[in-house]
Design a protein around this motif. Structure first.
Motif, PDB file in Angstrom:
ATOM      1  N   TYR A  55       0.825  -1.220   0.000  1.00  0.00           N
ATOM      2  CA  TYR A  55       0.000   0.000   0.000  1.00  0.00           C
ATOM      3  C   TYR A  55       0.852   1.260   0.000  1.00  0.00           C
ATOM      4  O   TYR A  55       0.483   2.271  -0.612  1.00  0.00           O
ATOM      5  CB  TYR A  55      -0.993  -0.031   1.176  1.00  0.00           C
ATOM      6  N   ARG A  59       0.358   4.221  -2.612  1.00  0.00           N
ATOM      7  CA  ARG A  59       0.078   5.582  -2.120  1.00  0.00           C
ATOM      8  C   ARG A  59       1.089   6.554  -2.720  1.00  0.00           C
ATOM      9  O   ARG A  59       0.729   7.633  -3.187  1.00  0.00           O
ATOM     10  CB  ARG A  59       0.162   5.594  -0.584  1.00  0.00           C
ATOM     11  N   LEU A 113      -6.909   4.922  -0.057  1.00  0.00           N
ATOM     12  CA  LEU A 113      -5.468   4.768   0.083  1.00  0.00           C
ATOM     13  C   LEU A 113      -4.874   5.870   0.958  1.00  0.00           C
ATOM     14  O   LEU A 113      -3.893   5.656   1.675  1.00  0.00           O
ATOM     15  CB  LEU A 113      -4.836   4.831  -1.320  1.00  0.00           C
ATOM     16  N   PRO A 148      -3.842   0.221   6.647  1.00  0.00           N
ATOM     17  CA  PRO A 148      -4.501   1.038   5.609  1.00  0.00           C
ATOM     18  C   PRO A 148      -6.018   1.007   5.813  1.00  0.00           C
ATOM     19  O   PRO A 148      -6.567  -0.045   6.216  1.00  0.00           O
ATOM     20  CB  PRO A 148      -4.119   0.327   4.306  1.00  0.00           C
TER      21      PRO A 148
END
Ligand code: BV8
Length: 230
Positions: A55, A59, A113, A148
Motif C-alpha cells: 500500500y 500511495r 489509500l 490502511p
C-alpha cells in the motif's frame, strides 16, 4: 441525457488511463503475490511488512505528479455540476482521482489509500506518506496498530445501506471500468435492474456480468464516458 437519478459504479479501469495499474491486466499479481493473498486480513497478519509495502507503494504512486484525473473522471465531475445530489459515484477504487477531478458525492466502498485506521479503535486518520509497522498510533499509543483504511477480501465493504438505497432509487445504473469479478459490487447491476433502473456497462471488454446489463459501450473510458455524458 434524459436520466434524472444516476448511480455510477467505477472500478480500476476508470483510473487505468491515469497510469494506475488495474488488478487483472497482470492477472492480479503484485511482486509475484496474488492480490487476493496480499489484500486480506490473513495476508496482513502473516506479513504486515509486505502488505504495508504494497500500500505504501500505491500511495506514493497516487501522490506523484504523474497521476492525474483523466477525461472520464472529469466528465463525471461535470455531470455532478448538472445533477448535484442526483448523481452518486460508488467507487471500488481506493485512489482519490474522482475527488481530484471535482466529484463530491463519492462513496469509497473499498476504502481509501490516503486514509489509515487504528485496528483497535477504528479511528480513521489521513495519511500522505508510508505506514510502518513500528509506527505508534495516536489514539492508543500501540505499535503496529495502524493499517490502511482499505476493505480487504473477507471484510465488509463500507456504506452498503447508503449504496443500496441509492441503487433502489436511481433510473440509470452505469458501471465504468470494472471486470465484475468482486462481490458485492458485481451484484449491484442486478439489484438496479430489479429496481427498474436502466443499466449500462462502459468497459474495455465485456465484464463477467455483462449479460446483466441492458446496454453496453466498449472502448477507453477516457473517450466513451465524455461522449456519453455530453
Ligand atoms: C465481502 C481494496 C462479506 C483493496 C478490494 C466466491 C463467489 C463470490 C464472492 C466471493 C467468493 N469468495 C469470496 C467472495 C467474496 C469476495 C469476492 O468477491 N471475491 C472474488 C475474488 C471472488 N468479496 C469480498 O470479500 C468483499 N467482502 O464479501 O464481505 C462479509 C459479509 C459480512 C461480514 C463480513 C464480510 C470485499 C471485497 C473487497 C476487496 N478489496 N479493494 C485494494 O484495492 O488493494 S477489491 C479490488 O479488486 C477493487 O476494489 C475491485 O473491487 C477489485 C478489482 O476489480 P476491478 O475494479 O473491476 O478491476 P479489474 O482489474 O478486475 O478490472 C478492470 C476492468 O477495467 C477490466 O474489465 C478492464 O477491461 C477494464 N479497463 C481497463 N482499462 C480500461 C478499462 N475500461 C475502460 N477504459 C480503460 N482504459
Amino acid at each position: 441525457m434524459s436520466y434524472k437519478r444516476i448511480v455510477v459504479l467505477t472500478g480500476a479501469g476508470i483510473s487505468a488511463e491515469s497510469g494506475i495499474k488495474t488488478f487483472r491486466a497482470e492477472d492480479g499479481l503484485w511482486e509475484e503475490h496474488r492480490v487476493e493473498d496480499v489484500a486480506t486480513p490473513e495476508g496482513y497478519a502473516a506479513n504486515p511488512v509486505l502488505v504495508q509495502r504494497f500500500y505504501n507503494g500505491r500511495r506514493a504512486q497516487l501522490l506523484s505528479d504523474a497521476v492525474k484525473p483523466n477525461p472520464a473522471h472529469l466528465a463525471l465531475a461535470k455531470l455532478e455540476e448538472v445533477l448535484g445530489d442526483d448523481l452518486l459515484v460508488v467507487t471500488q477504487n481506493i485512489d482519490n482521482l474522482h475527488e481530484q477531478a471535482g466529484s463530491k458525492n463519492v462513496i469509497h466502498m473499498h476504502g481509501e489509500l490516503l486514509k489509515m485506521r487504528c485496528a483497535y479503535t477504528d479511528i480513521v486518520y489521513p495519511i500522505l506518506g508510508d505506514i510502518s509497522v513500528d509506527d505508534r498510533c495516536e489514539c492508543c499509543g500501540m505499535r503496529g496498530a495502524l493499517r490502511p483504511h482499505v476493505v480487504w477480501f473477507g471484510e465488509m465493504p463500507l456504506q452498503m445501506e447508503e449504496i443500496y438505497d441509492a441503487i433502489e432509487g436511481c433510473d440509470l445504473f452505469l458501471a465504468i471500468g470494472t471486470s465484475g469479478n468482486v462481490y458485492p459490487a458485481a451484484g449491484f447491476v442486478r439489484h438496479a435492474a430489479m429496481s427498474g433502473a436502466h443499466t449500462m456497462e462502459i468497459n474495455l471488454e465485456p465484464s463477467a456480468v455483462e449479460s446483466a446489463f441492458a446496454e453496453h459501450r466498449y472502448g477507453l473510458a477516457g473517450e466513451v464516458v465524455p461522449a456519453f455524458v455530453a
